[in-house]
Design a protein around this motif. Structure first.
Motif, PDB file in Angstrom:
ATOM      1  N   LEU A 104       0.882  -1.103  -0.073  1.00  0.00           N
ATOM      2  CA  LEU A 104      -0.058  -0.032   0.077  1.00  0.00           C
ATOM      3  C   LEU A 104       0.891   1.406   0.067  1.00  0.00           C
ATOM      4  CD1 LEU A 104      -2.775  -1.204   2.614  1.00  0.00           C
ATOM      5  CD2 LEU A 104      -3.023  -0.799  -0.103  1.00  0.00           C
ATOM      6  N   VAL A 112      -5.891  -0.076  -4.283  1.00  0.00           N
ATOM      7  CA  VAL A 112      -5.849  -0.255  -3.023  1.00  0.00           C
ATOM      8  C   VAL A 112      -6.709  -1.782  -2.804  1.00  0.00           C
ATOM      9  CG1 VAL A 112      -6.913   0.648  -1.033  1.00  0.00           C
ATOM     10  CG2 VAL A 112      -5.506   1.997  -2.292  1.00  0.00           C
ATOM     11  N   ASP A 140      -7.057  -1.228   5.353  1.00  0.00           N
ATOM     12  CA  ASP A 140      -7.911  -0.420   4.916  1.00  0.00           C
ATOM     13  C   ASP A 140      -7.485   1.124   5.666  1.00  0.00           C
ATOM     14  OD1 ASP A 140     -10.292   0.635   3.391  1.00  0.00           O
ATOM     15  OD2 ASP A 140     -11.145   1.145   5.421  1.00  0.00           O
ATOM     16  N   ALA A 143      -4.249   2.038   4.246  1.00  0.00           N
ATOM     17  CA  ALA A 143      -4.498   2.459   2.970  1.00  0.00           C
ATOM     18  C   ALA A 143      -4.730   4.106   3.053  1.00  0.00           C
ATOM     19  CB  ALA A 143      -5.500   1.618   2.082  1.00  0.00           C
ATOM     20  N   ARG A 147      -2.467   6.563   1.214  1.00  0.00           N
ATOM     21  CA  ARG A 147      -2.670   6.997  -0.247  1.00  0.00           C
ATOM     22  C   ARG A 147      -3.722   8.235  -0.004  1.00  0.00           C
ATOM     23  NH1 ARG A 147      -2.668   1.981  -4.408  1.00  0.00           N
ATOM     24  NH2 ARG A 147      -0.952   0.872  -3.681  1.00  0.00           N
TER      25      ARG A 147
END
Length: 147
Positions: A104, A112, A140, A143, A147
């Protein structure tokens, strides 16, 4: 495309196994990669045919997760529930999270959703649904931060 997907899935599973071996035995990275290249990736062990893995991808995940372990561990720790530490996690679980977090953070070429679902699948190979959900939740959160 399906074969590349399978090759990547095999590479991810092997990367988790390699990271686990590195943590448990301290196998030097060069030796570890060589051992997996020679004996595990796409090999037949005890009549079980292992899927052909994407070697360059495997190498990147293993080397990257090890090179950035401190950064990855700090990020993972920040996403665990209060009172939890990385030491409390199952050692295989920790390697799944490290490999997923590396992907990630460093592999913008991998969507993702793909990265998360692939490591949830890896978790299913070792654990029951509850732990797979845990992997999903932590990755999650990683991520969203990465990002």
């Amino acid at each position: 495309m399906k074969t590349r997907t399978q090759a990547r899935a095999a590479a991810r599973l092997a990367a988790v196994q390699a990271l686990y071996q590195h943590q448990m035995e301290g196998t030097p990275v060069v030796q570890l990669l060589d051992e997996f290249h020679m004996h595990r990736l796409g090999a037949e062990i005890e009549d079980m045919q292992f899927a052909e893995a994407e070697t360059a991808f495997f190498d990147d995940v293993v080397k990257g997760a090890l090179a950035r372990r401190d950064e990855i561990d700090a990020l993972l720790l920040s996403k665990l529930a209060e009172g939890w530490s990385l030491a409390r996690l199952d050692k295989t679980m920790l390697q799944i999270l490290r490999a997923g977090a590396y992907e990630l953070l460093a592999r913008a070429d991998v969507p993702v959703g793909t990265a998360i679902s692939e490591y949830v699948d890896v978790a299913h190979a070792f654990f029951d649904a509850r732990e797979a959900k845990f992997v999903n939740g932590v990755l999650d959160a990683v991520a969203k931060a990465a990002r």
